[in-house]
Motif scaffolding. Sequence first.
Motif, short mmCIF file in Angstrom:
data_model
loop_
_atom_site.label_atom_id
_atom_site.label_comp_id
_atom_site.label_asym_id
_atom_site.label_seq_id
_atom_site.Cartn_x
_atom_site.Cartn_y
_atom_site.Cartn_z
N CYS A 194 0.05 2.20 8.30
CA CYS A 194 1.25 2.89 7.86
C CYS A 194 0.96 4.39 7.75
CB CYS A 194 1.65 2.33 6.50
SG CYS A 194 3.01 3.19 5.73
N PHE B 76 2.45 6.51 5.96
CA PHE B 76 2.63 6.98 4.59
C PHE B 76 1.50 6.55 3.67
CE2 PHE B 76 7.44 7.25 5.25
CZ PHE B 76 7.36 8.61 5.50
N CYS B 77 1.33 5.26 3.53
CA CYS B 77 0.38 4.78 2.52
C CYS B 77 -0.96 4.36 3.13
CB CYS B 77 0.99 3.64 1.70
SG CYS B 77 1.23 2.13 2.64
N CYS C 133 -1.95 1.79 4.49
CA CYS C 133 -2.34 0.39 4.42
C CYS C 133 -2.03 -0.28 5.75
CB CYS C 133 -1.62 -0.31 3.27
SG CYS C 133 0.12 -0.56 3.57
N CYS D 220 4.65 0.40 6.98
CA CYS D 220 4.56 -0.95 6.45
C CYS D 220 5.94 -1.33 5.91
CB CYS D 220 3.50 -1.04 5.36
SG CYS D 220 3.90 -0.12 3.87
N CYS E 266 7.03 0.69 2.72
CA CYS E 266 7.47 2.07 2.96
C CYS E 266 8.77 2.09 3.77
CB CYS E 266 6.38 2.85 3.68
SG CYS E 266 4.94 3.15 2.65
ZN LIG Z 1 3.19 2.07 3.77
#
Ligand SMILES: [Zn+2]
Length: 105
Positions: free
Chosen positions: A68, A70-71, A73, A89, A92
């Motif tokens: 992802c 953003f995060c 993961c 993900c 998000c």
């Molecule tokens: Zn994410």
Amino acid sequence: MSFDTQTLEIREIILDRIANILQDVYQEPVLELTEESIIAKLAFKGDPQLNELRLALDRIRRGEYGRCIFCKCSIDGELLRRSPTTHFCSRCANILRYRTSGVQS
Ligand SMILES: [Zn+2]
């Protein structure tokens, strides 16, 4: 270079999607379903959907695929199979959908 089974599977899905678009939209039969021959056919197409798929192949080659943006993961395998060009993900993606839907909290 080695990839895990899931990445290899998704790579096949992406190549397959590109081949389908080339055949259906551009009437270009894809005889060889290899990354090299498919990438060569993508040059100068300027098709946003093809471009997204090509970028996904780039991410696979660089070993950055499936995370992802953003995060950071790992993105759920089922989600990647359904939508191989996704950058987020599911968590998000939900946040993003919520934010862009104009709903005020
Ligand atoms: Zn994410």
